[in-house]
Each structure stands twice: as structure tokens, then as C-alpha cells.
Motif scaffolding. Structure first.
Motif, PDB file in Angstrom:
ATOM      1  N   ASP A  20       0.835  -1.201   0.000  1.00 10.46           N
ATOM      2  CA  ASP A  20       0.000   0.000   0.000  1.00 10.46           C
ATOM      3  C   ASP A  20       0.871   1.252   0.000  1.00 10.46           C
ATOM      4  O   ASP A  20       0.569   2.228  -0.691  1.00 10.46           O
ATOM      5  CB  ASP A  20      -0.923  -0.010   1.219  1.00 10.46           C
ATOM      6  CG  ASP A  20      -1.782   1.245   1.300  1.00 10.46           C
ATOM      7  OD1 ASP A  20      -2.670   1.407   0.435  1.00 10.46           O
ATOM      8  OD2 ASP A  20      -1.556   2.071   2.211  1.00 10.46           O
ATOM      9  N   LEU A  21       1.967   1.227   0.767  1.00 12.09           N
ATOM     10  CA  LEU A  21       2.880   2.370   0.795  1.00 12.09           C
ATOM     11  C   LEU A  21       3.500   2.597  -0.579  1.00 12.09           C
ATOM     12  O   LEU A  21       3.552   3.732  -1.075  1.00 12.09           O
ATOM     13  CB  LEU A  21       3.973   2.134   1.838  1.00 12.09           C
ATOM     14  CG  LEU A  21       5.132   3.145   1.854  1.00 12.09           C
ATOM     15  CD1 LEU A  21       4.619   4.546   2.163  1.00 12.09           C
ATOM     16  CD2 LEU A  21       6.201   2.724   2.864  1.00 12.09           C
ATOM     17  N   ALA A  22       3.982   1.516  -1.212  1.00 15.91           N
ATOM     18  CA  ALA A  22       4.601   1.640  -2.535  1.00 15.91           C
ATOM     19  C   ALA A  22       3.600   2.151  -3.565  1.00 15.91           C
ATOM     20  O   ALA A  22       3.940   2.972  -4.424  1.00 15.91           O
ATOM     21  CB  ALA A  22       5.181   0.298  -2.975  1.00 15.91           C
ATOM     22  N   ASP A  23       2.351   1.674  -3.478  1.00 19.54           N
ATOM     23  CA  ASP A  23       1.321   2.130  -4.420  1.00 19.54           C
ATOM     24  C   ASP A  23       1.043   3.621  -4.238  1.00 19.54           C
ATOM     25  O   ASP A  23       0.874   4.358  -5.222  1.00 19.54           O
ATOM     26  CB  ASP A  23       0.034   1.329  -4.226  1.00 19.54           C
ATOM     27  CG  ASP A  23       0.165  -0.104  -4.721  1.00 19.54           C
ATOM     28  OD1 ASP A  23       1.120  -0.387  -5.470  1.00 19.54           O
ATOM     29  OD2 ASP A  23      -0.685  -0.937  -4.347  1.00 19.54           O
ATOM     30  N   PHE A  24       0.990   4.081  -2.977  1.00 18.28           N
ATOM     31  CA  PHE A  24       0.735   5.506  -2.738  1.00 18.28           C
ATOM     32  C   PHE A  24       1.911   6.347  -3.227  1.00 18.28           C
ATOM     33  O   PHE A  24       1.719   7.407  -3.842  1.00 18.28           O
ATOM     34  CB  PHE A  24       0.486   5.760  -1.251  1.00 18.28           C
ATOM     35  CG  PHE A  24       0.145   7.195  -0.940  1.00 18.28           C
ATOM     36  CD1 PHE A  24      -1.129   7.685  -1.191  1.00 18.28           C
ATOM     37  CD2 PHE A  24       1.103   8.058  -0.425  1.00 18.28           C
ATOM     38  CE1 PHE A  24      -1.442   9.015  -0.932  1.00 18.28           C
ATOM     39  CE2 PHE A  24       0.801   9.383  -0.158  1.00 18.28           C
ATOM     40  CZ  PHE A  24      -0.477   9.863  -0.412  1.00 18.28           C
ATOM     41  N   GLN A  57      -3.085  10.676   7.004  1.00 18.48           N
ATOM     42  CA  GLN A  57      -4.333  11.099   6.369  1.00 18.48           C
ATOM     43  C   GLN A  57      -4.148  12.445   5.677  1.00 18.48           C
ATOM     44  O   GLN A  57      -4.772  12.718   4.640  1.00 18.48           O
ATOM     45  CB  GLN A  57      -5.455  11.190   7.413  1.00 18.48           C
ATOM     46  CG  GLN A  57      -6.845  11.355   6.808  1.00 18.48           C
ATOM     47  CD  GLN A  57      -7.215  10.194   5.892  1.00 18.48           C
ATOM     48  OE1 GLN A  57      -6.995   9.032   6.230  1.00 18.48           O
ATOM     49  NE2 GLN A  57      -7.755  10.506   4.719  1.00 18.48           N
ATOM     50  N   THR A  58      -3.275  13.293   6.238  1.00 19.03           N
ATOM     51  CA  THR A  58      -2.985  14.579   5.599  1.00 19.03           C
ATOM     52  C   THR A  58      -2.364  14.366   4.222  1.00 19.03           C
ATOM     53  O   THR A  58      -2.698  15.066   3.259  1.00 19.03           O
ATOM     54  CB  THR A  58      -2.035  15.409   6.477  1.00 19.03           C
ATOM     55  OG1 THR A  58      -2.644  15.635   7.746  1.00 19.03           O
ATOM     56  CG2 THR A  58      -1.719  16.750   5.822  1.00 19.03           C
ATOM     57  N   HIS A  59      -1.442  13.401   4.121  1.00 14.91           N
ATOM     58  CA  HIS A  59      -0.842  13.084   2.823  1.00 14.91           C
ATOM     59  C   HIS A  59      -1.909  12.620   1.834  1.00 14.91           C
ATOM     60  O   HIS A  59      -1.935  13.062   0.676  1.00 14.91           O
ATOM     61  CB  HIS A  59       0.211  11.984   2.978  1.00 14.91           C
ATOM     62  CG  HIS A  59       1.423  12.410   3.732  1.00 14.91           C
ATOM     63  ND1 HIS A  59       2.101  11.566   4.587  1.00 14.91           N
ATOM     64  CD2 HIS A  59       2.087  13.594   3.772  1.00 14.91           C
ATOM     65  CE1 HIS A  59       3.129  12.202   5.112  1.00 14.91           C
ATOM     66  NE2 HIS A  59       3.142  13.435   4.637  1.00 14.91           N
ATOM     67  N   ARG A  60      -2.791  11.742   2.295  1.00 14.94           N
ATOM     68  CA  ARG A  60      -3.816  11.196   1.401  1.00 14.94           C
ATOM     69  C   ARG A  60      -4.806  12.282   0.982  1.00 14.94           C
ATOM     70  O   ARG A  60      -5.188  12.361  -0.195  1.00 14.94           O
ATOM     71  CB  ARG A  60      -4.548  10.041   2.090  1.00 14.94           C
ATOM     72  CG  ARG A  60      -3.642   8.844   2.400  1.00 14.94           C
ATOM     73  CD  ARG A  60      -4.437   7.697   3.018  1.00 14.94           C
ATOM     74  NE  ARG A  60      -3.588   6.598   3.448  1.00 14.94           N
ATOM     75  CZ  ARG A  60      -3.139   5.627   2.658  1.00 14.94           C
ATOM     76  NH1 ARG A  60      -3.460   5.627   1.372  1.00 14.94           N
ATOM     77  NH2 ARG A  60      -2.375   4.658   3.135  1.00 14.94           N
ATOM     78  N   ASP A  61      -5.211  13.140   1.933  1.00 16.69           N
ATOM     79  CA  ASP A  61      -6.151  14.219   1.600  1.00 16.69           C
ATOM     80  C   ASP A  61      -5.512  15.212   0.636  1.00 16.69           C
ATOM     81  O   ASP A  61      -6.157  15.679  -0.313  1.00 16.69           O
ATOM     82  CB  ASP A  61      -6.597  14.942   2.874  1.00 16.69           C
ATOM     83  CG  ASP A  61      -7.486  14.076   3.754  1.00 16.69           C
ATOM     84  OD1 ASP A  61      -7.996  13.052   3.253  1.00 16.69           O
ATOM     85  OD2 ASP A  61      -7.653  14.425   4.941  1.00 16.69           O
TER      86      ASP A  61
END
Length: 504
Positions: free
Chosen positions: A347-351, A448-452
Motif C-alpha cells: 500500500d505504501l509503494a502504491d501511494f 491522512q494529511t498526505h492522502r487528503d
């Protein structure tokens, strides 16, 4: 020679082919057979540089030479035997280090990174399968992980190419010193030595060099020269063909366990045993730069996730790729020495891949805006040279420029507000870069800040891309067509026109 722990000794003073009183430079007992012993003799102080390397299989009662094809004037200083394969031997000579996979019947030189220097001592590091060399006046050298040589044989060396088994590759984020890399602030006298790269290492063997038109011509010229004949200067067509010929390459194709290509690595072909490294990264999806063109490969991208991968070796000659080896499977594993490690590295690599791709799109848009503005500036000057009315053309150019200015504020923020210390909202690039640089070398999960930030930047970038597409594909083309119609001077992006005598 002693067989009772040193209580009694037997002197052996004569050896086949070795002059009397020749200095015994090194003697070692085999780790596999108590009857086997190796001895290296050195007679260079008497002007004799013959390589004397002998082996006994009966505790020194009889000896035979295993120098075989070692250089005839290369004195021998040291010898080492592999602790797993008794037929794998290493020999340190006046001209470097050699290895044999058949107990000394045939020797091959190890060259990569090692100068032509006397190798006075050899040691094997069992934990890492490293070969350590002590040289005369040039320091120490280490051959990392020679274990692939154990699967070598004279029969295998007849194959065109071999890709050796790959050890588990350790993926980790390398720490950096305060003040930078290397010696940092420690001063010039502080001893440092470079660590091996954080990478998966692929060792391979290529039987012969890949010949080019030039190498074939030079080989023929050498033969004519040796025979005393006259060398004919190549024709213009021959030289042109050599100049236009694509350089041959070796290509190493890496794939994940789903069969998707992860990276293609290329290297110039050279016969012998070599290695190539993969830094655990995908190819970059960013815009191709002049540096990429000069290196003939894209830049590096984000890190892959731990897992199983494969590598295969091929050659590219005249632009045609030909498979040389089957795929070799290997594992990428992580070190268990980090804090706050994510439970899902995939999941980290995909993000990381997603935010990197979005950053690449942002860079591509920036390059496209620069290109459009460059064309607008030249079209503005070209419009001033037409004999007819140019008001509408200049107005259209200015309208596009104004819209580009607004787009740049959305992408990069209002620099005037920043300079005047006026509060402003985050730009698209602010959000993307914070997500990229907050996770690019991380081993913990994205916040979550990174994802948002990624999601907001993606949503805000979509209308910008649509407007850029409208400007680039339609409005710029419309202005260029009008410039052609009124006979304006050439500008980039337009096809030059003949018969322009009737300029308006």
C-alpha cells in the motif's frame, strides 16, 4: 611437513619444475581433504618471474603444477580455496588475481575495478562470501559475494551468456550523516570508505564481445598487419555505415510477480564476468530531460515493495532484442530495524507511485506552459512584421497569456502575495510536493494529511488540464493558421510555406 601437531617435521626440498632454494611464498592446507595441500613459490629476486603454483594430494609426497594458463612472467604470491567448493581456487599474482573453477586446470582473470597490481595476500570472508585482496602499494580490495562462481564450470562457460542466481536483496533507507554524506564535518583526516550501494546485484557472464562493423574492420586490419600486408583505407560508405550503426547493448528486464515490467537496465557488452545493480526503483514517469536523453534511459522513480521479482538478460544489436538467458527469480526483503513501520508495504509503494505520477503530470504541465509561452512570445513578434491588420492576432495572444498567468497561480501559488507576506491557500504543487517528499523515503504508512492532500490536488488539477488542452490543441493552432494566412515569419510549431511573395 608435520602430521603430529608439530612434534616432528619432515623437510621437502625438491618440487617438480621449481628451481632449488626458491622462496615458498604461501602454503595452505585444503579445508576439504586432509591429504591436499597447495604451495605458491616465488623466485623473482633471481630474475625468474615464472608462476610456480603446485598441488599435492598425498600430504606432500608428490606434487604437480596447477599454473596451467597463468601469465608466464607473473610471479605468484598467494592462493585461497573456497570453503564450499574445493575446485574453486583464487590466486594472487604480479598482474592481479585469477580464479579457477576446475581445481587449477584453467584460470581466468578478475579485472572489474582492480588495477594491474601485485596481489600479495588473499582472505575469504565466510559470512558474506567476500574475497579480500591485499595488494602491493595500492591498498585493499574486496570482491563482494563471489558465491556465484561456485555454479561456474568450463562447460557452462561455453554458453553465450549466463545469469547467475541472485541472493536475497536487502531494501532499506540509508541513513545520512549530519552535514551531508561522506566525511561530513569530520575533517579530511577522518577515515571513511564507501559502502556498497543499496541495490540488488546481478552477476552475469558473457562469452564473447558483441562485434560491431568497426571492431570487425579493425580485427581484419590487425590480421593484415601481422601478415605484413597493406591496409586499405575504408570507403566513405563503410565509414558511414559504421557511424550510423547503433551501439550494441545488454538489457536486463526486471518484472514483478504479476509479470509487469518494473525496470529495464542497460549496459555496454564486454566479455567475461560482470555485474549490474538495480536500486529497487521503478523508472520515473516524469518528463524526459536532456540528461535522460544523454544517458539513454529514464530517471529513477519510486521504490518498489518487498516481494518476489525476476530478471532476464538479453542483447540489443541493430535495434533488435534477442533473449540470452531465462528469467532468474529473487526476493526483495526489508531489514527489521525501523520504527513505526507500515504493516502494508505494498500500500505504501502504491501511494508513493500515485503521488509521484501526479507530480510528473505537474512537471509535464509546467513544461508545456513554458513551451506555449515561448511560442506566444515568438508569435507576438512575428505578428508585428505583417503588412496587414494584426490587432486581432495580438489580442488573441494576450488573452491566452492572461489565462496562462491564472493557471500558474493555481499550480504554483501567487508569488506576489507570498513576497508581501499575505495569507494564501495552498497551491496544487504545495499539496503534491508535501505528499511526495513526506513519503518518498518513508517506511511508515502515509498520514491522512498526505492522502487528503493528494486527493485535493488531483481534483484541482483536472480542470487545469482541460483548459491547457483547449489552449494547446485549438487556440494556439488557430493563431498559427492565421499567421500562415497573413504571411508572418516562421515560428516554432508551424510548417514553413513556399511562394510567400504576396505578403500582405
Amino acid at each position: 611437513m608435520t602430521e603430529d601437531g608439530g612434534r616432528t617435521w619432515k623437510k621437502i626440498s625438491r618440487f617438480p619444475g621449481v628451481p632449488d632454494m626458491t622462496y615458498v611464498n604461501m602454503i595452505i592446507a585444503s579445508q576439504h581433504d586432509e591429504n591436499v595441500v597447495y604451495a605458491a613459490f616465488n623466485n623473482h629476486k633471481r630474475g625468474d618471474f615464472t608462476p610456480y603454483l603446485l598441488k599435492s594430494t598425498n600430504k606432500g609426497k608428490t606434487w604437480k603444477s596447477i599454473s596451467s594458463n597463468l601469465p608466464k612472467r607473473g610471479s605468484i604470491y598467494s592462493i585461497a580455496e573456497d570453503y564450499e567448493n574445493p575446485d574453486l581456487l583464487f590466486s594472487g599474482t604480479e598482474f592481479g588475481v585469477f580464479f579457477s573453477v576446475d581445481g587449477g586446470k584453467h584460470w581466468k582473470q578478475l579485472k572489474s575495478g582492480l588495477p594491474t597490481i601485485a596481489v600479495r595476500d588473499l582472505a575469504i570472508h565466510r559470512g558474506e562470501d567476500d574475497l579480500v585482496l591485499g595488494t602491493f602499494g595500492r591498498g585493499f580490495y574486496i570482491l563482494d559475494d563471489y558465491s556465484t562462481f561456485r555454479s561456474f564450470s568450463e562447460e557452462k562457460m561455453k554458453q553465450e551468456a549466463i545469469l547467475f542466481p541472485v541472493k536475497d536483496a536487502l531494501l532499506f533507507m540509508e541513513s545520512t550523516r549530519i552535514g551531508g554524506s561522506g566525511k561530513s564535518f569530520q575533517g579530511a583526516s577522518f577515515f571513511t570508505s564507501e559502502n556498497p550501494n543499496v541495490a540488488a546485484t546481478f552477476k552475469y557472464y558473457l562469452k564473447d564481445d558483441i562485434e560491431t562493423l568497426e571492431s570487425i574492420r579493425r580485427k581484419k586490419e590487425d590480421e593484415i598487419r601481422e601478415e605484413g600486408g597493406d591496409i586499405k583505407y575504408p570507403s566513405l560508405d563503410e565509414l558511414r555505415a559504421q557511424n550510423m550503426e547503433l551501439k550494441p547493448k545488454l538489457q536486463f528486464t526486471l518484472k514483478d510477480n504479476a509479470g509487469q515490467v518494473v525496470r529495464r537496465l542497460q549496459k555496454s557488452p564486454s566479455s567475461g564476468v560482470h555485474e549490474v545493480e538495480w536500486d529497487f526503483r521503478y523508472s520515473s514517469s516524469g518528463p524526459i530531460t536532456e540528461s535522460d536523453v544523454n544517458k539513454e534511459e529514464p530517471a529513477m522513480g519510486t521504490y518498489v515493495a518487498p516481494g518476489t521479482y525476476t530478471v532476464a538478460m538479453s542483447k540489443i544489436v541493430d535495434g533488435i532484442e534477442t533473449k540470452l538467458t531465462e528469467s532468474v527469480s529473487f526476493n526483495v526483503v526489508t531489514l527489521a530495524n525501523v520504527t513505526l513501520e507500515t504493516q502494508n508495504r505494498r500500500d505504501l509503494a502504491d501511494f508513493q507511485q500515485k503521488v509521484s505520477d501526479l507530480q510528473s503530470i505537474l512537471r509535464a504541465v509546467g513544461n508545456l506552459i513554458d513551451d506555449i509561452e515561448n511560442r506566444l512570445n515568438k508569435m507576438r513578434v512575428a505578428a508585428k512584421s505583417v503588412k496587414g491588420d494584426n490587432v486581432n492576432i495580438l489580442s488573441d495572444i494576450q488573452d491566452i497569456q492572461s489565462r496562462l498567468n491564472d493557471i500558474k497561480i493555481s499550480l504554483y501559488g501567487d508569488r506576489l502575495s507570498s513576497r508581501l507576506d499575505i495569507d494564501r491557500s495552498l497551491s496544487i504543487s504545495d499539496r503534491i510536493n508535501r505528499a511526495v517528499y513526506g513519503t518518498i523515503s518513508a517506511t511508515s504508512a502515509p498520514t491522512q494529511t498526505h492522502r487528503d492532500g493528494y486527493q485535493i490536488a488531483r481534483e484541482e488539477l483536472e480542470p487545469v488540464l482541460r483548459e491547457i488542452q483547449q489552449i494547446f490543441k485549438r487556440e494556439i493552432v488557430s493563431i498559427e493558421n492565421e499567421l500562415d494566412r497573413v504571411g508572418a515569419p516562421y515560428t516554432p510549431g508551424r510548417i514553413p510555406q513556399l511562394n510567400r511573395d504576396s505578403r500582405r
